[in-house]
Every structure is written in structure tokens, then in C-alpha cells.
Motif scaffolding. Sequence first.
Motif, PDB file in Angstrom:
ATOM      1  N   ASP A  83       1.070   3.651  -3.178  1.00  0.00           N
ATOM      2  CA  ASP A  83       0.576   4.990  -2.865  1.00  0.00           C
ATOM      3  C   ASP A  83       1.628   6.016  -3.291  1.00  0.00           C
ATOM      4  OD1 ASP A  83      -0.486   7.301  -1.781  1.00  0.00           O
ATOM      5  OD2 ASP A  83      -0.871   6.482   0.190  1.00  0.00           O
ATOM      6  N   ASN A  84       2.886   5.757  -2.882  1.00  0.00           N
ATOM      7  CA  ASN A  84       3.971   6.673  -3.209  1.00  0.00           C
ATOM      8  C   ASN A  84       4.218   6.770  -4.714  1.00  0.00           C
ATOM      9  OD1 ASN A  84       5.173   7.317  -0.449  1.00  0.00           O
ATOM     10  ND2 ASN A  84       6.725   7.990  -1.906  1.00  0.00           N
ATOM     11  N   THR A 123       0.839  -1.203   0.000  1.00  0.00           N
ATOM     12  CA  THR A 123       0.000   0.000   0.000  1.00  0.00           C
ATOM     13  C   THR A 123       0.874   1.254   0.000  1.00  0.00           C
ATOM     14  OG1 THR A 123      -1.642  -1.220   1.256  1.00  0.00           O
ATOM     15  CG2 THR A 123      -1.918   1.149   1.151  1.00  0.00           C
ATOM     16  N   SER A 124       1.869   1.299   0.911  1.00  0.00           N
ATOM     17  CA  SER A 124       2.761   2.459   0.981  1.00  0.00           C
ATOM     18  C   SER A 124       3.501   2.651  -0.337  1.00  0.00           C
ATOM     19  CB  SER A 124       3.820   2.268   2.073  1.00  0.00           C
ATOM     20  OG  SER A 124       3.232   2.194   3.333  1.00  0.00           O
ATOM     21  N   GLY A 183       0.639   5.830   3.968  1.00  0.00           N
ATOM     22  CA  GLY A 183       0.872   4.390   3.874  1.00  0.00           C
ATOM     23  C   GLY A 183       1.008   3.739   5.237  1.00  0.00           C
TER      24      GLY A 183
END
Lengths: 159, 143
Positions: free
Chosen positions: A73-74, A69-70, B59
Motif C-alpha cells: 500500500d505504502n 498489505t501495509s 495498512g
Amino acid sequence: MEDDATPTAEPWQVMGENLDIMTGGIPWGRRMSFRVTKLEKGRVWGVQPWKERLVGDPDTGVIHGGVLTSFLDNLSGMAASSSLEKARFVSTLDLRIDYMRPAEPHREILGEAECYHITRNVCFTHAWAYHESRDKVIATAAGAFAINKPRSVESLREF
Amino acid sequence: MSDDLLPTRGEQVQAFLGRTPFAQEIGMRCEVMGDEMTAIMPFQQKLIGNFTIQALHGGAIAAFLELTAMAQVYLVTEHLERPPRPINITIDYLRQGHAKDTFARATITKMGRRMCSVRAEAWQDERSKPVTSLLAHFKVSGD
């Protein structure tokens, strides 16, 4: 601040020249240890290495979904900023992640994101995470990003 | 662990979080009260996503919410030997997460035989002003 880009440089060009500090300057990005490897206008590629501390299932050694997810997302956020004509921060409005198959333990994960539509205030993105190719995807993401107020193109160097 | 004194499901959830590296990485703890739980992610400098405005990385909050939702489902699915696997998640970033402790709770909207739908919310100062919310589906058939 040394200036090797002309003031007319587009945001994605400045971002592309500073790939290392794009994620290295963010504490959480450093902790997750993902890197951006390539950047074009509205398109970004990156690598998320396997790390013991990122494991979400101690029995299998598979990385936690939250790491993906991180990462996505980034990458999606960068794809969004890099698609704009003027340097602006974007912030995630929402992000949907579909987990297609588990990642394999001890293997790095590749990711790519693209911004496929822009309106006055919002960027829409798609992203993929996989080991080899997009044919065998681990997770996909669909995001919407709010476009914030403009800032100087030079400020992109201070990520 | 002896056979005549099996750990409760609450203890199993705690134990799972305790031996999961990523839960430890974000510093997550949880307080179990019967079939309910509240999760806590104490502030740490490494959770920062933006230096200038000292905001938590989205995140990190999303990962915290996903773990909270998973732990809540695991807590009430006694038939599962292992924590449930996520099918998908949708994260709604509602407000800026500041450089302070974050809390989260999850509610199961629908528990099916194969899948379940869960909502989770993270907040900081006021429960009524959530920072981020999450909608997740998990696989709960035990294969």
C-alpha cells in the motif's frame, strides 16, 4: 528548511532525496520497519525485513499478510505521488492483494510498485512482493489512489 | 489441556490471536458470541499513518480486517486444524480512520468445500458509517 532543490524540482526528485524520512516519519511505517530503497518517477522499490513481532503464524514464523498489505500500500502510494508533475498527497481508494505463495520465515521481502496510469483524479498502480525476483512472486497488488489537492513541493520534506 | 475438556472453537480462536505476534502488535482482541464475533483494535499511537491529520494507517486497518475475517472463518470451520489461509483480499477505503478505537465484524457470504468468500467491515463511532471494508477469499480445504 534548507533548500538544495530548485523550486522547479519535480516531486519524485524531492522524494528521492528524502527516502529515509518517507517511511521513518510515519509511526506505522516505523513499526513495520520497511524502507524505501530506490525511487524513480512513478516507480518505487523497498525492503520489508522479517521481525518476530510481525509474524502471523506462530507455528511457521511466516510474516502476516497484513504486513505485506501495509508495505505494498505504502510503496504503491509513493509510486503514485512520484508520478505526478505537482506535489500532491494521494489516498488509497482501494487495493487488491493476491497471495501467490507464502513468504519464507526469517527472510526479508523485497517490493516494487509502479504507477501505470494517471487520470485527472486517480492513479492506478501495480505492485509486487518477492524474495529474489518477480518471477517468483509472494504477493501482487493492484491499487487505485485518489489525487488530493496540490501542495508545495517543499512540504514533501516534512513527511 | 486435558482430553475430556477440549477447548471450544471460540477459545481456540482467542488462543490463536493470543499467541500470534502480529495480532498482539496491532492490539487486537475479540469477543466471541457463539458463531459470531466482534473484533476490537484499541487506539495506539503506533497505528498512525499521518501525523498532521492524526489518521490511522490504512495498512493497519486492512491488517485488522484481514485478521477479523480469518478469525470469523476459523470460528465456523470446525474441521480445520489451523486458521485458514488467505487467497486474496480487496480493501475499500471508505472514510478516514481517526485516532480512536476501531471495531470490526465479518460475514461469510459463501462457504464452499475448498474456498469461502467473506466480507468484513470496520467502524469507529457508528456501525452504519464504516471506515473500511474488505472482501476476502480463504482456502478452507484442510490440506
